[in-house]
Design an enzyme around this catalytic site. Structure first.
Site, PDB file in Angstrom:
ATOM      1  N   ASN A 297      48.506  55.853 -13.818  1.00  0.00           N
ATOM      2  CA  ASN A 297      49.380  55.870 -14.417  1.00  0.00           C
ATOM      3  C   ASN A 297      50.833  55.253 -13.393  1.00  0.00           C
ATOM      4  O   ASN A 297      51.306  53.668 -13.930  1.00  0.00           O
ATOM      5  CB  ASN A 297      50.104  55.785 -15.784  1.00  0.00           C
ATOM      6  CG  ASN A 297      51.495  55.833 -15.908  1.00  0.00           C
ATOM      7  OD1 ASN A 297      51.464  55.225 -17.192  1.00  0.00           O
ATOM      8  ND2 ASN A 297      52.775  56.644 -15.603  1.00  0.00           N
ATOM      9  N   GLY A 299      53.140  53.494 -11.153  1.00  0.00           N
ATOM     10  CA  GLY A 299      53.527  52.224 -10.859  1.00  0.00           C
ATOM     11  C   GLY A 299      54.947  51.700 -10.386  1.00  0.00           C
ATOM     12  O   GLY A 299      55.786  52.237 -10.798  1.00  0.00           O
ATOM     13  N   ASN A 353      53.179  36.244 -14.837  1.00  0.00           N
ATOM     14  CA  ASN A 353      54.748  35.736 -14.851  1.00  0.00           C
ATOM     15  C   ASN A 353      55.757  35.265 -13.551  1.00  0.00           C
ATOM     16  O   ASN A 353      55.158  35.981 -12.151  1.00  0.00           O
ATOM     17  CB  ASN A 353      55.263  37.535 -15.469  1.00  0.00           C
ATOM     18  CG  ASN A 353      56.341  37.598 -16.116  1.00  0.00           C
ATOM     19  OD1 ASN A 353      57.076  36.668 -16.436  1.00  0.00           O
ATOM     20  ND2 ASN A 353      56.624  38.894 -16.196  1.00  0.00           N
ATOM     21  N   TYR A 359      53.173  41.917  -8.153  1.00  0.00           N
ATOM     22  CA  TYR A 359      52.571  43.081  -9.333  1.00  0.00           C
ATOM     23  C   TYR A 359      51.757  42.632  -9.945  1.00  0.00           C
ATOM     24  O   TYR A 359      50.427  43.321 -10.435  1.00  0.00           O
ATOM     25  CB  TYR A 359      53.951  42.955 -10.282  1.00  0.00           C
ATOM     26  CG  TYR A 359      53.658  43.723 -11.402  1.00  0.00           C
ATOM     27  CD1 TYR A 359      53.832  45.391 -11.198  1.00  0.00           C
ATOM     28  CD2 TYR A 359      53.751  43.569 -12.606  1.00  0.00           C
ATOM     29  CE1 TYR A 359      53.300  45.950 -11.887  1.00  0.00           C
ATOM     30  CE2 TYR A 359      54.125  43.923 -14.059  1.00  0.00           C
ATOM     31  CZ  TYR A 359      54.073  45.760 -13.847  1.00  0.00           C
ATOM     32  OH  TYR A 359      53.624  46.762 -14.509  1.00  0.00           O
TER      33      TYR A 359
HETATM   34  P1  NAD Z   1      58.874  54.275 -15.059  1.00  0.00           P
HETATM   35  O1  NAD Z   1      58.871  54.017 -13.504  1.00  0.00           O
HETATM   36  O2  NAD Z   1      59.073  54.013 -15.411  1.00  0.00           O
HETATM   37  O3  NAD Z   1      57.666  55.281 -13.978  1.00  0.00           O
HETATM   38  C1  NAD Z   1      56.973  55.299 -13.397  1.00  0.00           C
HETATM   39  C2  NAD Z   1      56.462  56.745 -12.523  1.00  0.00           C
HETATM   40  O4  NAD Z   1      55.801  56.337 -11.273  1.00  0.00           O
HETATM   41  C3  NAD Z   1      58.027  57.469 -12.140  1.00  0.00           C
HETATM   42  O5  NAD Z   1      57.947  58.395 -12.429  1.00  0.00           O
HETATM   43  C4  NAD Z   1      57.622  57.272 -10.512  1.00  0.00           C
HETATM   44  O6  NAD Z   1      58.069  57.770  -9.535  1.00  0.00           O
HETATM   45  C5  NAD Z   1      55.968  57.522 -10.456  1.00  0.00           C
HETATM   46  N1  NAD Z   1      55.538  57.374  -9.118  1.00  0.00           N
HETATM   47  C6  NAD Z   1      56.166  55.577  -8.403  1.00  0.00           C
HETATM   48  N2  NAD Z   1      55.137  55.842  -6.724  1.00  0.00           N
HETATM   49  C7  NAD Z   1      54.398  56.267  -7.007  1.00  0.00           C
HETATM   50  C8  NAD Z   1      53.206  57.135  -6.275  1.00  0.00           C
HETATM   51  N3  NAD Z   1      53.352  56.693  -4.773  1.00  0.00           N
HETATM   52  N4  NAD Z   1      52.362  58.367  -6.336  1.00  0.00           N
HETATM   53  C9  NAD Z   1      53.773  58.836  -7.577  1.00  0.00           C
HETATM   54  N5  NAD Z   1      54.026  58.501  -8.528  1.00  0.00           N
HETATM   55  C10 NAD Z   1      54.482  57.221  -8.127  1.00  0.00           C
HETATM   56  O7  NAD Z   1      57.393  53.481 -15.314  1.00  0.00           O
HETATM   57  P2  NAD Z   1      57.015  52.805 -16.260  1.00  0.00           P
HETATM   58  O8  NAD Z   1      57.883  51.730 -17.300  1.00  0.00           O
HETATM   59  O9  NAD Z   1      57.162  54.192 -17.221  1.00  0.00           O
HETATM   60  O10 NAD Z   1      55.126  52.235 -16.221  1.00  0.00           O
HETATM   61  C11 NAD Z   1      54.117  52.847 -16.267  1.00  0.00           C
HETATM   62  C12 NAD Z   1      53.411  51.986 -15.869  1.00  0.00           C
HETATM   63  O11 NAD Z   1      52.584  51.828 -16.649  1.00  0.00           O
HETATM   64  C13 NAD Z   1      52.623  51.606 -14.731  1.00  0.00           C
HETATM   65  O12 NAD Z   1      52.017  51.475 -13.573  1.00  0.00           O
HETATM   66  C14 NAD Z   1      53.295  50.414 -14.676  1.00  0.00           C
HETATM   67  O13 NAD Z   1      52.853  49.169 -13.956  1.00  0.00           O
HETATM   68  C15 NAD Z   1      52.753  49.825 -15.970  1.00  0.00           C
HETATM   69  N6  NAD Z   1      53.394  49.094 -17.408  1.00  0.00           N
HETATM   70  C16 NAD Z   1      54.676  49.210 -17.695  1.00  0.00           C
HETATM   71  C17 NAD Z   1      55.135  48.342 -18.326  1.00  0.00           C
HETATM   72  C18 NAD Z   1      56.608  48.560 -19.114  1.00  0.00           C
HETATM   73  O14 NAD Z   1      56.791  47.334 -19.802  1.00  0.00           O
HETATM   74  N7  NAD Z   1      57.233  49.604 -18.599  1.00  0.00           N
HETATM   75  C19 NAD Z   1      54.523  46.774 -18.327  1.00  0.00           C
HETATM   76  C20 NAD Z   1      52.988  46.928 -18.207  1.00  0.00           C
HETATM   77  C21 NAD Z   1      52.626  47.691 -17.454  1.00  0.00           C
END
Ligand code: NAD
Length: 453
Positions: A297, A299, A353, A359
């Site tokens: 997860n 990212g 996008n 990304y």
């Molecule tokens: P967020 O930024 O709220 O949370 C991401 C978490 O990943 C954070 O706690 C961060 O500290 C952790 N992280 C980042 N780099 C790291 C690393 N090197 N090692 C360990 N942990 C690490 O993001 P989110 O919105 O909850 O997104 C979660 C996932 O869903 C991501 O992969 C994101 O790309 C994907 N996503 C999110 C959305 C959205 O609209 N929020 C849309 C499409 C995809």
């Protein structure tokens, strides 16, 4: 300073204008979706009685199954007294030529005005297969256009999705039933306008309310947002969770893991020994060497137009979002060949996008890697699937400019952004034996909003 508010009469005008613009552009007004509680499973499966359209043996078998779940199942089109339809299931598995669908689809059309809020329309059909006669392929292929278009027509939080069964998979095989249950339930609140391919038979969970009982699941990026909510939903479903996040998020991670009685591991997933560190941690108590599911997860976003992209913007996104996933699974799958993997992709990796070449590359790469892992893990009894969220309200998307955020919300078929729990439920579904017949697939959780299209 609080933002200035409009005087009451002007607020009314603004609301009307908003509605007029929404209608003129064919946009959907947001309604409160029927959602699950990440900590409880008490909600009824559907929002009202279920109508099964179709008269062959498959329709009979599905109706029987729905009865077994204690649903109020109807086989005739008469509207239920004082209640609206919670769901309509349309059996189309027997289609052999275009035209054969018409009676059932038009019957569906006749009841759409009687759907409850957040109702479900689910089609059951067969995937186009190699060697299908053109007429068979035409009829089977048509179902996807029906579902995708209907998703855009439904209102009041109702969704349209389908299950596409491979030849050889029966409508009452565990994987088909497990997928139907997910699509009917509030767990699929933000899944809209797509067909889920079921290619294997799957296993019926012993307890539908705790399908992951006794399993060990690793979730990366567990300190906040989608990851934190995924931890809660997985724990609700019976899993023991090892949550991973960077040391800088250690406090938040500890709080989430304490909430569910899980274990926290501070680890940067891009560390060269990240896979070994995970193996070492699951080897000890309370996991004692057990590992069933890996949720990739974690990212990051570093949005820039490619013309302005600095090397660190490109490299950090690809390292965290993609390369770390491949490296970690390579290490873990050697020790656990039957691993079930769920990876977070994104609709930006499907539709592209503006400002997200880095990304988009990373997330399309996640889909490529998922398709490559699928047969490898299946050989050991495991699976690999991806979840592609659209616009989800998290701290990550809070960094997107306001206007772009508002547009991302409004252009979905549900007229709003999703919530972390919507993605968490999809991840938990793919992690569970309920989805045992789904492998190498991408489940979008985007309210039928493909950003960038
Ligand atoms: P967020 O930024 O709220 O949370 C991401 C978490 O990943 C954070 O706690 C961060 O500290 C952790 N992280 C980042 N780099 C790291 C690393 N090197 N090692 C360990 N942990 C690490 O993001 P989110 O919105 O909850 O997104 C979660 C996932 O869903 C991501 O992969 C994101 O790309 C994907 N996503 C999110 C959305 C959205 O609209 N929020 C849309 C499409 C995809």
């Amino acid at each position: 300073m609080a933002p200035p508010t409009l005087p009451a009469p002007l607020r009314g005008v603004s609301k009307q204008l908003n509605r007029a613009i929404t209608q003129a552009l064919g946009l959907t007004e947001a309604v409160t979706l029927r959602r699950t509680d990440p900590t409880s499973v008490d909600a009824p499966l559907t929002a009202g009685p279920v109508l099964v359209i179709g008269s062959g043996p498959d329709a009979d078998a599905v109706a029987h199954q729905l009865h077994d779940w204690h649903l109020d199942v109807r086989r005739n089109l008469q509207a239920p007294t004082q209640q609206r339809w919670g769901a309509v299931v349309v059996a189309l598995t027997d289609l052999e030529a275009p035209g054969e669908e018409a009676e059932r689809v038009l019957a569906l059309g006749g009841v759409l005005r009687e759907l409850a809020r957040s109702a479900r329309v689910v089609t059951l059909s067969r995937a186009v297969a190699d060697g299908d006669a053109p007429a068979v392929a035409a009829a089977r292929g048509g179902v996807s256009g029906l579902v995708r278009s209907l998703g855009k027509e439904l209102r009041q939080g109702a969704t349209a999705n389908g299950i596409e069964l491979a030849d050889g998979v029966g409508v009452t095989d565990a994987a088909a039933i497990g997928t139907l249950r997910f699509l009917l339930s509030a767990r699929s609140a933000f899944v809209d306008g797509q067909l889920l391919p079921v290619t294997g038979r799957g296993i019926t969970p012993e307890d539908w309310t705790r399908p992951l009982a006794g399993t060990v699941v690793v979730v990366t990026g567990a300190a906040r947002g989608i990851g934190a909510e995924t931890v809660r939903v997985l724990a609700r479903d019976g899993a023991h969770v090892l949550g991973v996040d960077v040391p800088a998020a250690g406090e938040a991670l500890a709080a989430v893991m304490n909430e569910v009685g899980g274990v926290a591991l501070q680890l940067d997933i891009t560390a060269p020994d990240a896979g070994e560190r995970l193996l070492e941690r699951v080897a000890r108590g309370p996991f004692n060497g057990r590992l069933d599911v890996l949720v990739h997860n974690a990212g990051i976003l570093r949005d820039k137009l490619l013309a302005n992209m600095k090397p660190e913007h490109w490299e950090s996104v690809v390292a965290v979002n993609l390369a770390a996933q491949v490296a970690i699974t390579t290490t873990l799958a050697e020790a656990y060949p039957g691993l079930v993997q769920v990876s977070l992709a994104s609709t930006s990796g499907i539709a592209g996008n503006r400002g997200q070449t880095n990304y988009g590359f990373s997330k399309a790469g996640v889909i490529g890697a998922t398709q490559a892992w699928a047969p490898v893990l299946a050989a050991g009894g495991g699976r690999a699937n991806a979840v592609a969220p659209g616009f989800i309200e998290t701290e990550m998307t809070a960094s997107i400019p306001t206007m772009q955020r508002e547009i991302s919300r409004r252009v979905s078929s549900l007229g709003q952004g999703g919530k972390p729990v919507d993605v968490a439920e999809a991840v938990a579904f793919l992690a569970s034996p309920q989805a045992g017949g789904i492998n190498g697939a991408v489940l979008r959780v985007c309210g039928q909003n493909l950003v960038g299209r």
